[in-house]
Design an enzyme around this catalytic site. Structure first.
Site, PDB file in Angstrom:
ATOM      1  N   CYS A   1      -0.951   3.465  -5.667  1.00  0.00           N
ATOM      2  CA  CYS A   1      -1.625   2.313  -5.056  1.00  0.00           C
ATOM      3  C   CYS A   1      -2.705   2.802  -4.104  1.00  0.00           C
ATOM      4  CB  CYS A   1      -0.606   1.465  -4.295  1.00  0.00           C
ATOM      5  SG  CYS A   1      -1.318   0.026  -3.473  1.00  0.00           S
TER       6      CYS A   1
ATOM      7  N   GLY B   1       2.768   2.668  -2.311  1.00  0.00           N
ATOM      8  CA  GLY B   1       3.096   3.231  -3.618  1.00  0.00           C
ATOM      9  C   GLY B   1       2.278   4.465  -3.954  1.00  0.00           C
TER      10      GLY B   1
ATOM     11  N   GLY C   1       0.745  -1.250   0.000  1.00  0.00           N
ATOM     12  CA  GLY C   1       0.000   0.000   0.000  1.00  0.00           C
ATOM     13  C   GLY C   1       0.773   1.298   0.000  1.00  0.00           C
TER      14      GLY C   1
END
Length: 348
Positions: free
Chosen positions: A183, A180, A178
């Site tokens: 993301c 990124g 999570g």
């Protein structure tokens, strides 16, 4: 249900405390690192930074460009086999490149076809959720079938699964759920783990078994890469920081300026976004939701300038803490908890 009350940290929550040093110049430090891999016994030397296996950044042109810095690329998994065979027959760039495999049968069939023609020294087994028994079995299968290849597998964020993947056959465990820039897993699922703490805990578990970890996601500036190395990351994987360059394969948006058509931005998206799923899977399946977003990043020209910033930032960090070699950085790193990092009076 239980609650862990111990604070968990992201890169934004800390700074690295400087230490007295005998170094007088950034030119005195060595940002290359030599690794011996757990299951193969092979060694690799270079600057341990990896372009992410996203279809925008994990490209053959990026592999060729980053090879000049001693860095690596995890190719995206959508290249046709003939392109992969031709590339892996090349020299220096191919030696610093991971071949990416997902979970579906077509990925494995294509890999078998490529492997019959060329040697594949580095393999990236990539899933969003590395906590399933099926994935552990996939790592074990890959190790059995590829005893001489270095295998990177993930993603996970805890020490127990880091150990499980290393014992199953991985040499490097990819860490991050999570963090990124494109993301949205944390937003959509509520699942995740602050990235710096994940790196510290997974690195501690991996190094006890003589394995390595790759910090995947969450870096927004060169200082975050420095902190990842300080936290024990052996490799750092970048997506957003390498997007927008000539070596990427994203759609470029142009504007008319002074009678000329000039590039201004590039489309960048997560590989679990609706953009990616529409492109490669015929749309978002009814049993799932999109866990990525689509953005436009500024066009930034050749990647060399960005890599110069990154390597320069890492070198400077090493002079501040007196680390002559990159492998010394974790031992010389003390993190300081902070409420703010930057003076933003003139912008971010």
């Amino acid at each position: 249900m239980r609650i862990e009350n111990e604070p968990k940290l992201d890169f934004k929550d800390v700074l690295i405390r400087p230490k007295r040093s005998t170094l007088s110049s950034r030119s005195e430090v060595d940002i290359n690192h030599t690794f011996r891999f757990l299951h193969t016994g092979r060694t690799w030397t270079g600057f341990p930074l990896i372009a992410a296996n996203m279809d925008v950044t994990g490209t053959i042109p990026m592999a060729r460009a980053l090879a000049g810095f001693g860095a690596m690329v995890a190719l995206h998994k959508y290249y046709p086999p003939e392109d992969l065979i031709a590339f892996f027959r090349e020299g220096e760039g191919a030696r610093n490149t991971f071949y990416t495999i997902g979970t579906n049968e077509a990925d494995w069939e294509k890999f078998a076809l490529v492997k019959r023609q060329v040697a594949v020294p580095f393999i990236c087994l990539d899933v969003a959720n590395g906590y399933t028994e099926r994935f552990v079995e996939m790592v074990a299968q890959a190790r059995e079938q590829n005893p001489d290849s270095v295998i990177m597998a993930g993603n996970v964020v805890t020490g127990d699964m880091t150990e499980a993947l290393l014992l199953a056959g991985a040499d490097i465990v990819k860490v991050g759920i999570g963090p990124g820039s494109v993301c949205t897993t944390r937003k959509m699922t509520g699942v995740g783990y602050p990235q710096l703490s994940a790196v510290i805990e997974c690195a501690d578990a991996a190094h006890g078994l003589k394995g390595q970890v790759c910090a995947d996601g969450g870096c927004t500036v060169p200082g975050d890469i420095a902190k990842a190395y300080g936290g024990g990351a052996d490799f750092v994987m970048l997506g957003g920081m390498l997007a927008g360059h000539d070596e990427c394969e994203g759609e470029i948006r142009h504007e008319e300026r002074g009678g000329e058509r000039v590039p201004v931005s590039m489309v960048f998206y997560g590989m679990s976004s609706d953009t990616a799923m529409n492109k490669y899977s015929g749309g978002v399946a009814k049993y799932r939701a999109s866990e990525g977003k689509t953005v436009e990043v500024p066009y930034r020209g050749p990647v060399d300038a960005t890599m110069q910033e990154i390597t320069g930032g890492v070198r400077s960090m090493m002079t501040y803490i007196g680390a002559t070699k990159l492998k010394e950085v974790p031992k010389r790193t003390t993190f300081v908890r902070v409420g703010a990092q930057l003076n933003t009076v003139f912008g971010g």
